[in-house]
Design an enzyme around this catalytic site. Structure first.
Site, short mmCIF file in Angstrom:
data_model
loop_
_atom_site.label_atom_id
_atom_site.label_comp_id
_atom_site.label_asym_id
_atom_site.label_seq_id
_atom_site.Cartn_x
_atom_site.Cartn_y
_atom_site.Cartn_z
N ASP A 1 1.80 2.17 6.54
CA ASP A 1 2.07 2.47 5.13
C ASP A 1 3.40 3.20 4.95
OD1 ASP A 1 -0.42 1.38 4.53
OD2 ASP A 1 -1.44 3.31 4.70
N LYS A 2 3.91 3.11 3.74
CA LYS A 2 5.19 3.74 3.40
C LYS A 2 5.26 5.20 3.84
CE LYS A 2 7.81 5.34 -0.61
NZ LYS A 2 7.81 5.52 -2.07
#
Length: 303
Positions: A138-139
């Site tokens: 994820d970011k």
């Protein structure tokens, strides 16, 4: 064009066709599925239907998944932290806050943009927007990713992921004090029907297993190491919430009152795999980022 079929169950009977199809794969958004239906890429019993069609028991769905839109990815010079690189594979330490690959409407500043500037030879199996990308984080999760530089390497690494032979260990800070020293969470994951941007534990979801070990306990938090057996979207974040210990700083799955960290305290610190060409086992370890270290030191001081 890839195709898949699905038969409507009792549980799905009466639901709208766009809702049903969008739950079949966590990568599919409802708006994307609605566009497929309008374009005739979703047939019910061989016939085209409207997006508000109500499904009936035993309806046969035939879904034609369009090829990804061809868009140019612009190479961007970045100061990437490369841990390993040869003619076949590359291992990079992704910083917190960086998106892995471009998406329509978000085409710059991603890891793939940086990789395209660093090396031109990335595998093309995932299409133009995700060259070389075998798995994602994820970011706001930092840590190690393996990247394939040709299709042979890509297929090998994907097969290792499917065979669950890749070592993926994460450090996570969670709310609460876990009493058990270790445990296994075996709970299937799927889209949350109430929030399409979130994942949740669902009976008919995809198989998902996370193992965890407690590394250190604080007053209101626990530092754990999680090892992925499967790699579903948001898996560690959802699984830890499911057992009552959500990740600190997590804006989506954490409690309303959590630490302001700009995202979840999660770091993909250890990555191991067999080299696609030599079959030699390679393992890499990246230390937790500075913000994470400072946070742990603060918690130790207040213990």
């Amino acid at each position: 064009m890839e195709k898949m079929e699905h038969t409507i169950s009792e549980e799905q009977a009466g639901d709208r066709i766009d809702k049903v199809v969008s739950t079949l794969d966590p990568e599919w958004s409802r708006s994307q599925v609605q566009q497929w239906i309008k374009e005739g890429n979703v047939l019910v019993n061989g016939a085209q239907v409207k997006t508000n069609y109500k499904c009936s028991l035993d309806d046969n769905l035939e879904i034609s998944i369009p090829e990804p839109e061809i868009l140019d990815v612009i190479p961007e010079e970045m100061d990437l932290e490369i841990y390993y690189e040869d003619h076949d594979v590359l291992v990079v330490n992704k910083p917190k806050g960086m998106v892995v690959h471009p998406a329509p409407g978000h085409m710059t500043g991603t890891l793939v943009n940086g990789l395209m500037a660093h090396c031109k030879d990335l595998s093309g199996i995932n299409g133009v927007l995700r060259p070389g990308i075998v798995h994602r984080i994820d970011k706001d999760t930092s840590g190690l990713l393996m990247v394939a530089k040709n299709d042979m390497a890509h297929e090998s690494l994907v097969n290792q992921l499917v065979a669950k032979s890749v070592t993926r260990k994460y450090k996570a800070l969670v709310h609460g004090n876990i009493q058990h020293d270790h445990g296994t969470i075996d709970a299937p994951l799927g889209r949350d029907t109430k929030d399409r941007q979130s994942m949740t534990v669902v009976d008919n979801g995809k198989h998902a297993v996370t193992h965890f070990n407690v590394l250190e306990r604080f007053q209101d938090f626990t530092l754990v190491e999680c090892q992925l057996e499967t790699g579903r979207t948001h898996q560690i974040r959802v699984h830890m919430k499911y057992i009552g210990y959500p990740l600190a700083g997590d804006p989506k799955y954490g409690p309303k009152k959590t630490l302001d960290l700009g995202g979840q305290a999660l770091h993909a610190g250890i990555l191991g795999f067999d080299h696609p060409r030599t079959a030699e086992y390679l393992e890499f370890e990246a230390p937790i980022p500075e913000y994470f270290t400072e946070l742990l030191n603060e918690l130790r001081e207040n213990r």
